[in-house]
Scaffold this active site. Structure first.
Site, PDB file in Angstrom:
ATOM      1  N   GLU A 151       0.944  -1.221  -0.037  1.00 26.33           N
ATOM      2  CA  GLU A 151      -0.180  -0.042  -0.127  1.00 26.33           C
ATOM      3  C   GLU A 151       0.914   1.319   0.001  1.00 26.33           C
ATOM      4  O   GLU A 151       0.566   2.108  -0.686  1.00 26.33           O
ATOM      5  CB  GLU A 151      -0.897   0.040   1.322  1.00 26.33           C
ATOM      6  CG  GLU A 151      -2.149  -1.040   1.228  1.00 26.33           C
ATOM      7  CD  GLU A 151      -3.110  -0.909   2.198  1.00 26.33           C
ATOM      8  OE1 GLU A 151      -2.805  -0.237   3.329  1.00 26.33           O
ATOM      9  OE2 GLU A 151      -4.059  -1.532   2.098  1.00 26.33           O
ATOM     10  N   ARG A 161       2.234   2.578  -3.415  1.00 27.30           N
ATOM     11  CA  ARG A 161       1.399   3.311  -4.207  1.00 27.30           C
ATOM     12  C   ARG A 161       1.501   4.780  -4.361  1.00 27.30           C
ATOM     13  O   ARG A 161       0.954   5.347  -4.980  1.00 27.30           O
ATOM     14  CB  ARG A 161      -0.048   2.792  -4.003  1.00 27.30           C
ATOM     15  CG  ARG A 161      -0.271   1.200  -4.162  1.00 27.30           C
ATOM     16  CD  ARG A 161      -0.232   0.997  -5.617  1.00 27.30           C
ATOM     17  NE  ARG A 161      -0.852   1.735  -6.448  1.00 27.30           N
ATOM     18  CZ  ARG A 161      -2.268   1.406  -6.792  1.00 27.30           C
ATOM     19  NH1 ARG A 161      -2.676   0.386  -6.147  1.00 27.30           N
ATOM     20  NH2 ARG A 161      -2.983   2.098  -7.591  1.00 27.30           N
ATOM     21  N   HIS A 162       2.215   5.476  -3.265  1.00 25.43           N
ATOM     22  CA  HIS A 162       2.458   6.823  -3.156  1.00 25.43           C
ATOM     23  C   HIS A 162       3.679   7.233  -3.983  1.00 25.43           C
ATOM     24  O   HIS A 162       4.914   6.997  -3.379  1.00 25.43           O
ATOM     25  CB  HIS A 162       2.454   6.975  -1.548  1.00 25.43           C
ATOM     26  CG  HIS A 162       1.310   6.946  -0.878  1.00 25.43           C
ATOM     27  ND1 HIS A 162       0.434   7.869  -0.655  1.00 25.43           N
ATOM     28  CD2 HIS A 162       0.895   5.759  -0.255  1.00 25.43           C
ATOM     29  CE1 HIS A 162      -0.644   7.215  -0.100  1.00 25.43           C
ATOM     30  NE2 HIS A 162      -0.509   6.011   0.304  1.00 25.43           N
ATOM     31  N   ARG A 163       3.461   7.698  -5.145  1.00 21.56           N
ATOM     32  CA  ARG A 163       4.387   8.113  -5.948  1.00 21.56           C
ATOM     33  C   ARG A 163       5.284   9.416  -5.699  1.00 21.56           C
ATOM     34  O   ARG A 163       6.258   9.350  -6.389  1.00 21.56           O
ATOM     35  CB  ARG A 163       3.713   7.989  -7.228  1.00 21.56           C
ATOM     36  CG  ARG A 163       3.246   6.944  -8.046  1.00 21.56           C
ATOM     37  CD  ARG A 163       2.305   7.060  -9.013  1.00 21.56           C
ATOM     38  NE  ARG A 163       0.910   7.560  -8.590  1.00 21.56           N
ATOM     39  CZ  ARG A 163      -0.362   7.865  -9.063  1.00 21.56           C
ATOM     40  NH1 ARG A 163      -0.264   7.267 -10.530  1.00 21.56           N
ATOM     41  NH2 ARG A 163      -1.053   8.291  -8.602  1.00 21.56           N
ATOM     42  N   GLU A 185      13.814  -0.678  -0.777  1.00 15.53           N
ATOM     43  CA  GLU A 185      13.493  -1.795   0.077  1.00 15.53           C
ATOM     44  C   GLU A 185      14.484  -3.242   0.171  1.00 15.53           C
ATOM     45  O   GLU A 185      15.165  -3.318  -1.223  1.00 15.53           O
ATOM     46  CB  GLU A 185      11.909  -2.240  -0.332  1.00 15.53           C
ATOM     47  CG  GLU A 185      11.502  -3.273   0.769  1.00 15.53           C
ATOM     48  CD  GLU A 185      10.437  -4.143   0.235  1.00 15.53           C
ATOM     49  OE1 GLU A 185       9.485  -3.423  -0.666  1.00 15.53           O
ATOM     50  OE2 GLU A 185       9.934  -5.106   0.611  1.00 15.53           O
ATOM     51  N   ARG A 207      15.628 -10.842  -3.837  1.00 18.28           N
ATOM     52  CA  ARG A 207      16.482 -11.083  -5.053  1.00 18.28           C
ATOM     53  C   ARG A 207      17.869 -11.264  -4.523  1.00 18.28           C
ATOM     54  O   ARG A 207      18.660 -11.988  -5.112  1.00 18.28           O
ATOM     55  CB  ARG A 207      16.658 -10.396  -6.329  1.00 18.28           C
ATOM     56  CG  ARG A 207      15.160 -10.115  -6.616  1.00 18.28           C
ATOM     57  CD  ARG A 207      15.017  -9.401  -8.080  1.00 18.28           C
ATOM     58  NE  ARG A 207      15.615  -9.891  -9.142  1.00 18.28           N
ATOM     59  CZ  ARG A 207      16.154  -9.212 -10.099  1.00 18.28           C
ATOM     60  NH1 ARG A 207      15.820  -8.032 -10.455  1.00 18.28           N
ATOM     61  NH2 ARG A 207      16.465  -9.982 -11.238  1.00 18.28           N
ATOM     62  N   ASN A 265       0.160  14.561   2.606  1.00 12.82           N
ATOM     63  CA  ASN A 265      -0.718  13.696   1.824  1.00 12.82           C
ATOM     64  C   ASN A 265      -0.661  12.280   2.027  1.00 12.82           C
ATOM     65  O   ASN A 265      -2.039  11.812   2.141  1.00 12.82           O
ATOM     66  CB  ASN A 265      -0.048  14.069   0.287  1.00 12.82           C
ATOM     67  CG  ASN A 265      -1.161  13.339  -0.612  1.00 12.82           C
ATOM     68  OD1 ASN A 265      -0.770  12.169  -1.223  1.00 12.82           O
ATOM     69  ND2 ASN A 265      -1.961  13.982  -1.168  1.00 12.82           N
ATOM     70  N   ARG A 271      -3.705   7.900   4.954  1.00 10.57           N
ATOM     71  CA  ARG A 271      -3.469   6.680   5.730  1.00 10.57           C
ATOM     72  C   ARG A 271      -3.857   7.005   7.143  1.00 10.57           C
ATOM     73  O   ARG A 271      -3.407   5.827   7.917  1.00 10.57           O
ATOM     74  CB  ARG A 271      -1.930   6.341   5.260  1.00 10.57           C
ATOM     75  CG  ARG A 271      -1.849   5.863   4.084  1.00 10.57           C
ATOM     76  CD  ARG A 271      -2.704   4.880   3.184  1.00 10.57           C
ATOM     77  NE  ARG A 271      -2.435   4.463   1.879  1.00 10.57           N
ATOM     78  CZ  ARG A 271      -2.808   3.616   1.158  1.00 10.57           C
ATOM     79  NH1 ARG A 271      -4.080   2.816   1.614  1.00 10.57           N
ATOM     80  NH2 ARG A 271      -2.704   3.540   0.002  1.00 10.57           N
TER      81      ARG A 271
END
Lengths: 232, 232, 232, 232
Positions: free
Chosen positions: D76, D79-81, D87, D91, D181, D186
């Site tokens: 979630e 999604r805030h661009r 992170e 991999r 924002n 949130r």
């Protein structure tokens, strides 16, 4: 044109920490155990990130510049959408009569094809003409601006007679990734795979910003230069 | 100032489909089974999305406008970073002598506090003065521009004497979410929780864009108006 | 993994028109007079824009894709901030039991250094093991998910036991510039100055998107490929 | 879930300086001359900027947080661009076996309509069931993950069996405007014109971020709260 670095939180170590959380965790521990020098490891990591276009680790930092430049430079600058801007406003304040005219070392004769112009010196009289012409317009326009203000025309309308050579000032905040993108497009890089053809005046601002940035993040700057100065 | 909708792919149904993939899947099936009219369900969904600030479903569409307006309008416009721009360039072409002067209906006297200016009509002679002054600067500056070009000064330098009243043109592409954000800041909305104080000239461009957008997405536009015209 | 082009407004001619407003005005008229073929001129202009990193003309278009892929692919996809997303939500709907397991042609043995991994086939039994393991987890987790839902646990909590191999679906909208940036990072381009090392599963999605895009904008796609597939 | 403020350059005074360059120049001098207290003037200016949605002055600052939270929260979050992320990567490193299960105070029974869910406590046995189920999946999935790694399956494939309850960590950098924002969407704000319905777990992260931010920019935070916590 002047550039002042007002505030910054920008270090090569921020790049390294951000990268290590994602990519280097266990690797790093091994290297540390094996006695590799920490400084050279940071440099290697930053070079690797730059070369392979891992851009996000270069974003965890911030630089705020105070820039004084003419409006035609700000018009190009503000096309860059990954920065924060606050500019002096002709709606809220009376503009001061400071204007750009080309300096003697500004090459005024354009040669070459559209999109790839080059500039060469003309006869010194050409600069004299451009300077005189620029000053004449500045004086005429500013006098009209004052006349309108004196008569009671709103500032936001009166300002429309001012020319693009008018100086303004702004705060602009960027991170290193944005700054590198800006520099890659607004400074000349003949050695690069991707030549650019900036107008000299915005390039002068960009060069001053680069000078202010370089000592903050020397490893990142060196990697940027080594990579043909293309942002990741 | 003119605005032409050049190309668009923008429908209320795009909003509905995008929202249903994320939020409404099973709900929708039940509703459909229960015989609720599809049209009124779409309207209800769009109103809900707008009210609760689910902004992303309003992004899956695109509108390209061709805008002709003075430079001082474009300066404000391009501060909006969530749009795509291509503007006429004074580096690549010779600018045409078209300039803004205030129309008779443009209120020229500014009252009120900074940040919340209001404008009222002045004496008609004020408009006459502003128009005459604007024209005088335009003529003087454009003649100097021509003089510099004739002498061989590069276009990118010569253009710096042109005033902010000069007309230019651009393509601008936005999605409905960006457009609503733009409209919420650049049109007056006295009924809203969040009043705005745009300069009249950019508001005129914004109003023309809103007119062109409204018939493409009538349900979205109605929800935007009903919500005090604040973007989600 | 499936990709469906749901809606698009994307043409090479949009690139050409946007570029001409800014850069090519007078030039174009001369060329037209001199009888150069319009088609080859468009191609030349697009190649020039791509090579010299004039990115903005590639933004005046829009493509909406409907993508079905596992969550671990969407996690990587949504790191790209210059796109619009609406994904199926586990808060609003019950997720369906569809899960990713590696196909026989998926090379499972990782070699090479961090950041530049390569993958080679292992013994076929390795695929069998991975598939069996993936299925066992999927079945176990989905049964627990159902058990929690049956007991009355909220969907948004119950879903947390589902694995990253779960399939989801989303609408994603991008313009050609964003798409080229995405492709340059998420498809392999050994011939490029800037190699990339995407996970194979997101590369499969990227390849399907590229296939859908290519016939819409063939000149742009060709210029992108010719330039080592680096976005401007 | 933990949030650590790693680095910041964020002060109310940055907002004030940025606003004054654009809007307040001459005004400020007058006020200063008239002896208004500087502190209360800053507060008034910040309140004005927030109320009238002058957002850009809140962007000239930067905060970097180190966040530890489960993958379903990060899904979630990202999604805030308008933020920068790095992170931990499955991999490049082996993931550690740390998993989310609902705490006793987490209300597990969902009531209300889609998009406006509310949550109430269920029978304590419901929490027990959810915790036991979450643990069972975590153990089963992690054992399979290890089995695949031991057999030689590449980390990027093996990780796909891990559940969304897996903890991860990231660096996230935002400015105050972006943060506001994020917080407005949130965290719950029942008093606002624009209620939001965040999942409790991301709200916990958001609340910790707000706590870390508040002492850095107390005037900005107070103005944000007073305005119904809607970002400008």
């Amino acid at each position: 044109m002047t550039v002042e670095l007002v505030r910054s939180s920008a270090h090569d170590s921020d790049v390294v920490f951000a990268a290590r959380v994602s990519t280097m965790g266990e690797q790093t521990l091994e290297d540390a155990a094996s006695g590799v020098d920490a400084g050279s490891k940071d440099k290697g990591l930053i070079n690797f990130l730059m070369r392979d276009r891992h851009g996000s680790p270069f974003e965890h930092n911030s630089m705020t510049f105070y820039v004084q430049a003419p409006l035609f430079v700000f018009r190009e600058f503000m096309r860059h959408r990954i920065a924060s801007y606050n500019e002096e406003s002709g709606r809220y304040r009376e503009m001061r009569p400071v204007f750009y005219v080309p300096a003697p070392e500004r090459d005024l004769v354009q040669v070459g094809k559209p999109g790839a112009y080059d500039f060469i010196p003309g006869d010194p009289s050409l600069t004299e003409l451009a300077v005189a012409s620029g000053r004449a317009v500045a004086e005429f326009a500013y006098a009209e601006y004052q006349k309108q203000l004196d008569a009671g025309v709103a500032r936001e309308v009166a300002r429309t007679v001012l020319p693009l050579s008018l100086y303004s000032s702004m705060y602009v905040t960027m991170n290193a990734r944005s700054l590198m993108n800006f520099l890659s497009l607004r400074t000349k890089r003949p050695e690069s795979h991707f030549p650019s053809f900036p107008q000299r005046e915005i390039e002068m601002v960009a060069e001053l910003m680069e000078e202010a940035w370089k000592p903050l993040m020397p490893l990142t700057h060196a990697a940027f230069e080594a990579g043909g100065r293309v942002a990741p």
